[in-house]
Design an enzyme around this catalytic site. Structure first.
Site, short mmCIF file in Angstrom:
data_model
loop_
_atom_site.label_atom_id
_atom_site.label_comp_id
_atom_site.label_asym_id
_atom_site.label_seq_id
_atom_site.Cartn_x
_atom_site.Cartn_y
_atom_site.Cartn_z
N SER A 158 0.83 -1.21 0.00
CA SER A 158 0.00 0.00 0.00
C SER A 158 0.86 1.26 0.00
CB SER A 158 -0.88 0.04 1.25
OG SER A 158 -1.94 -0.86 1.16
N CYS A 187 2.67 7.19 3.44
CA CYS A 187 3.40 8.45 3.51
C CYS A 187 4.59 8.33 4.45
CB CYS A 187 2.48 9.57 3.97
SG CYS A 187 1.25 10.04 2.75
N ALA A 196 1.22 8.78 -1.29
CA ALA A 196 0.44 9.89 -1.82
C ALA A 196 1.37 11.00 -2.29
CB ALA A 196 -0.52 10.42 -0.76
N GLN A 199 0.77 6.75 -6.30
CA GLN A 199 -0.54 7.30 -5.97
C GLN A 199 -0.50 8.81 -6.16
OE1 GLN A 199 -2.02 7.77 -1.79
NE2 GLN A 199 -3.43 6.12 -2.39
N TYR A 202 -9.35 13.12 1.37
CA TYR A 202 -8.60 14.07 0.56
C TYR A 202 -9.48 14.63 -0.57
CZ TYR A 202 -4.89 12.33 3.48
OH TYR A 202 -4.14 12.00 4.59
#
Length: 362
Positions: free
Chosen positions: A22, A25, A57, A99, A181
């Protein structure tokens, strides 16, 4: 062969297994530029047997960063810094994804590494945030409601970032429409109070996401595209699984290849109970009702559980986060635990290979 270790093909990209990393951050960039930390952090998962590795991200504009220490792809210098990281992932046999994100009203916040919470003041490097409506996330500064010109600029920024991502060598793109977001903020009626063509009905609230998706597919034709959804806000009157199923269908019609199903993050008053696999049924429902490929996430922290999710038809792949942080060689360990014969054990690590595991091809 356990299903977890069978390949999955997205367009022209074949991922060697279905145990993926995944986006997580790291809050360790300088002016949006990834550093040596990012190189080591991501490349180690490829050595450890991951199939797809999705970089964290990555902001498409400076104002889209969650914190001042977030990575970005709004400059060529950032693109060039990503390139050797991507090359290291690919040399080790994994597929490199990224991402693309805009944090909206949850931007300009203190990095968790600082131990502080809330919005960063301008004197400390913060900035004014934007959102569909001038409604603040609890405890954060009030954002500025985007006008149409601002929306158009964000669509263009996603397209430009996708081009840079492909130039850096990324093979898969993910749009971040989850966790409160910006794209999620437009989707949810709890944060989107607009009365124009971007607010009100579900079709209108999904308009920005669908515009971004089309812009990205035009800018990066043929590149596999994943959309991450929070399948529910876990809050009354918010975005829910019915909405997710409907918008996933619309997104698939416009070129999305797979959906990364998470949940929550939009409002501080969400009510949920976590536990192993607590989001799997959300993924299963989107897969079943929208008839689209999905991956499942959320405390799926052991190989047997991940294999069961796939065997039961709840998802097409599994993403993990914290388990990869605990053990960057989780993929190799999971293969051994499930008795999977894989041929991508690094030669340097063969002395640790359990008896009976398949030797790498010559």
């Amino acid at each position: 062969m356990p299903r977890l270790f069978t390949p999955l093909t997205l367009r022209d990209v074949t991922v060697r297994n279905r145990l993926w990393v995944s986006p997580m951050c790291q809050y360790s960039a300088v002016d949006g530029v990834p550093q040596e930390w990012h190189h080591t952090h991501l490349a180690q998962f490829a050595s450890g047997g991951a199939g797809l590795i999705v970089a964290e991200a990555t902001a498409v504009t400076p104002e889209g960063r969650i914190s001042p220490e977030d990575v970005g792809l709004w400059t060529d210098a950032q693109r060039d810094a990503w390139a050797p990281i991507v090359a290291a992932i690919r040399r080790r046999g994994a597929v490199a994804g990224i991402q693309l994100a805009h944090a909206g009203r949850k931007a300009s916040t203190w990095s968790p590494l600082t131990g502080r919470r809330g919005s960063v003041p301008a004197d400390d490097g913060g900035w004014a945030t934007v959102a569909p409506s001038a409604v603040a996330y609890d405890g954060y500064a009030e954002p500025v409601a985007l006008d149409i010109a601002g929306i158009d600029r964000i669509v263009a920024a996603f397209a430009a970032a996708s081009r840079r991502a492909v130039e850096a060598g990324f093979q898969v793109l993910e749009l971040h429409a989850a966790h409160g977001y910006l794209l999620h903020q437009f989707l949810s009626p709890l944060s989107n109070l607009r009365e124009d063509e971007y607010g009100g009905s579900l079709r209108n609230r999904a308009r920005l996401l669908l515009r971004v998706l089309e812009a990205v597919t035009d800018a990066a034709p043929g590149v596999p595209l994943i959309v991450r959804f929070s399948a529910t806000d876990w809050a009354p009157g918010g975005w829910n699984a019915d909405d997710t199923v409907t918008v996933a269908r619309w997104a698939a019609e416009r070129g999305a290849d797979l959906f990364d199903i998470s949940s929550g993050g939009l409002v501080a008053h969400q009510q949920l109970t976590t536990g192993p696999g607590y989001q799997v049924e959300l993924a299963a429902r989107v897969r079943r009702e929208a008839r689209v490929p999905v991956n499942a996430v959320g405390m799926i922290d052991d190989a047997a559980h991940a294999e069961r999710v796939l065997a039961e038809g709840a998802a097409d792949a599994v993403m993990a986060g914290r388990e990869w942080l605990r053990d960057p060689h989780y993929g190799l360990r999971a293969a051994s635990e499930l008795g999977a014969e894989i041929d991508y054990w690094p030669a340097q690590y063969l002395r640790a290979r359990p008896a009976g595991a398949r030797r790498p091809a010559a």
